[in-house]
Design an enzyme around this catalytic site. Structure first.
Site, mmCIF file in Angstrom:
data_model
loop_
_atom_site.group_PDB
_atom_site.id
_atom_site.type_symbol
_atom_site.label_atom_id
_atom_site.label_comp_id
_atom_site.label_asym_id
_atom_site.label_seq_id
_atom_site.Cartn_x
_atom_site.Cartn_y
_atom_site.Cartn_z
ATOM 1 N N GLY A 127 0.859 -1.189 0.000
ATOM 2 C CA GLY A 127 0.000 0.000 0.000
ATOM 3 C C GLY A 127 0.888 1.230 0.000
ATOM 4 O O GLY A 127 0.728 2.138 0.804
ATOM 5 N N GLU A 143 -3.148 -8.950 -2.444
ATOM 6 C CA GLU A 143 -3.691 -10.309 -2.463
ATOM 7 C C GLU A 143 -3.463 -10.975 -3.818
ATOM 8 O O GLU A 143 -3.449 -12.200 -3.921
ATOM 9 C CB GLU A 143 -5.204 -10.288 -2.192
ATOM 10 C CG GLU A 143 -5.615 -9.927 -0.785
ATOM 11 C CD GLU A 143 -5.672 -8.413 -0.515
ATOM 12 O OE1 GLU A 143 -5.057 -7.624 -1.262
ATOM 13 O OE2 GLU A 143 -6.316 -8.026 0.466
ATOM 14 N N GLU A 200 1.888 0.942 6.089
ATOM 15 C CA GLU A 200 1.161 1.867 6.972
ATOM 16 C C GLU A 200 -0.307 1.571 6.698
ATOM 17 O O GLU A 200 -0.872 2.059 5.738
ATOM 18 C CB GLU A 200 1.563 3.311 6.646
ATOM 19 C CG GLU A 200 1.109 4.260 7.718
ATOM 20 C CD GLU A 200 -0.343 4.651 7.575
ATOM 21 O OE1 GLU A 200 -1.214 3.919 8.105
ATOM 22 O OE2 GLU A 200 -0.592 5.669 6.927
ATOM 23 N N GLU A 207 -11.209 0.149 8.244
ATOM 24 C CA GLU A 207 -10.699 -0.105 6.876
ATOM 25 C C GLU A 207 -10.248 -1.558 6.734
ATOM 26 O O GLU A 207 -10.228 -2.094 5.652
ATOM 27 C CB GLU A 207 -9.504 0.773 6.464
ATOM 28 C CG GLU A 207 -9.804 2.206 6.148
ATOM 29 C CD GLU A 207 -8.555 2.966 5.699
ATOM 30 O OE1 GLU A 207 -7.747 2.458 4.926
ATOM 31 O OE2 GLU A 207 -8.413 4.118 6.165
#
Ligand code: J7C
Length: 413
Positions: free
Chosen positions: A129, A181, A195, A204
């Site tokens: 991310g 994923e 993070e 989330e």
């Protein structure tokens, strides 16, 4: 006899939506698409089921009633995760600006890399991310890793590539577009940095992606950054917020508007208040960690329900308006005996963009110094809307049964 007959409900067929690995002998391991028979719905969360002649508990939210078409199944999962909407919000600069301008956050991550720069030499890192790629760039510029895989699912990723080039890091940093994923890496990694924290730590549920990536891509003995996380709670006053949203109706312009108070309760106090900055004088007791997560051992199934207990000894008298929550994360050193780095989002640290989360009681309670507020907090992941959760607080004052309360706060569904 009649009672016994009532207990004998016929088993029902369910389909498994998400794979789950049983953690002890009475939990079943199930795979997405498996069809199983549910014999008893023991609790809303855990059902007793049978798969190919083996009986065990399964998490109810992992099951779907009846047979579902492949396409419907995908639609439903997408919907429940709201992935499209989620990644769209990270496709524009707004949230990235908010995260990058949060100095406590960004500098904590930089400190981790600086403190560990020698040990990162020739290591393989995954930045899950990565957004605009800041951590990957810190890694490439401040240490000498063998490779950094920067994974990002939102459309920001196109710009991340450009930023990596612009800062001359393309030799080391490989930007991978897609969900953690789904992506493939050419090798396992030594360090997984991310993070992922949301409001009240878990909102989330990006943490699920981090755990799945850990199980797939982190080599045996590799390092998770953050390595652990804690949710902290404190009973507090919130006079100003109470006055603004509730006491206001008592006498505006000399009129009695109190019939609107039940509406105000529903509108302002039923859900938690994000972005609360607790004032130093508002805490009624020393804060306490109520939930601690070890990122090396935490399992996706653990996220369904997390519970913590508390016993606060009040340090002053005042008005008990609610509880304030925040989190801290810790980054272990790669060096034996090296000091960990902490990122603390509480009221005694530099404010972060997460600020704190306030849970208001329905009614304020007067309390005295030396009173005790005991109880528990439960974070329950929404079985349908997988990025959402409900926080339930139970409390009592001095263990007295007549002074107890319980309240559930959806966040947001
Ligand atoms: N795979 C790749 N990127 C992700 C994933 C995932 N499973 N989940 C979240 N992200 C990205 C998202 O697009 C955004 O840039 C950042 O990670 C979210 C950070 N959010 C946070 N609360 N810290």
């Amino acid at each position: 006899m009649e009672d016994e007959l009532e207990d004998l409900v016929p088993p029902e067929e369910y389909v498994v939506r998400w794979s789950f690995t049983g953690r002890c002998s009475d939990e079943l391991s199930i795979n997405k698409g498996d069809q199983l028979m549910v014999h008893a719905k023991i609790t809303p969360e855990w059902w007793w089921a049978e798969l190919r002649g083996v009986f065990g508990y399964v998490p109810a939210s992992y099951l779907h009633h009846g047979v579902i078409e492949e396409e419907d199944e995908e639609d439903e999962e997408e919907d429940a995760w709201q992935d499209e909407e989620y990644y769209l919000t990270y496709g524009t600069l707004n949230l990235h600006l908010e995260m990058l301008s949060d100095k406590s956050r960004t500098e904590a991550y930089r400190r981790v890399i600086v403190n560990n720069s020698a040990s990162l030499h020739r290591k393989v890192v995954m930045d899950l991310g990565c957004g605009t790629g800041i951590m990957s760039l810190f890694c490439a510029q401040l240490a000498q890793p063998a490779a950094v895989y920067a994974v990002e699912a939102s459309s920001m990723v196109q710009h991340t590539r450009e930023l990596v080039k612009q800062n001359a890091c393309e030799e080391v940093v490989t930007v991978l577009q897609g969900r953690a994923e789904d992506i493939q890496l050419p090798e396992q990694v030594d360090v997984l940095v991310s993070e992922w924290m949301g409001n009240c730590l878990l909102f989330e549920f990006m943490v699920e992606s981090v755990l799945l990536a850990r199980d797939r891509w982190l080599r045996e003995g590799g390092m998770m950054w953050p390595s652990s996380a804690a949710l902290t709670l404190v009973p507090c006053q919130a006079r100003r917020y109470y006055a603004e949203k509730m006491a206001f109706w008592e006498n505006p312009y000399g009129l009695d508007f109190t019939p609107l108070q039940p509406l105000a309760l529903e509108e302002f106090f039923a859900k938690p208040k994000f972005s609360h900055l607790m004032e130093p004088g508002d805490r009624l007791a020393p804060p306490a960690d109520v939930i601690c997560l070890d990122m090396h051992t935490l399992q996706v199934a653990d996220l369904e329900e997390m519970q913590g207990e508390f016993q606060f000894h009040l340090e002053k008298s005042g008005v008990f308006h609610g509880f304030t929550a925040w989190f801290s994360v810790y980054f272990k050193s790669l060096e034996e005996g090296g000091a960990p780095v902490e990122l603390n989002t509480g009221p005694d640290s530099e404010p972060t963009h997460w600020k704190q989360t306030l849970f208001m009681l329905d009614e304020p309670v007067s309390v005295n110094a030396a009173d005790r507020i005991g109880g528990s907090i439960i974070l329950r992941r929404n079985p349908t809307w997988r990025r959402h959760l409900t926080v339930t607080l139970h409390w009592d004052i001095n263990g007295r049964t007549q002074e107890v309360g319980t309240k559930s706060f959806p966040m947001w569904r």
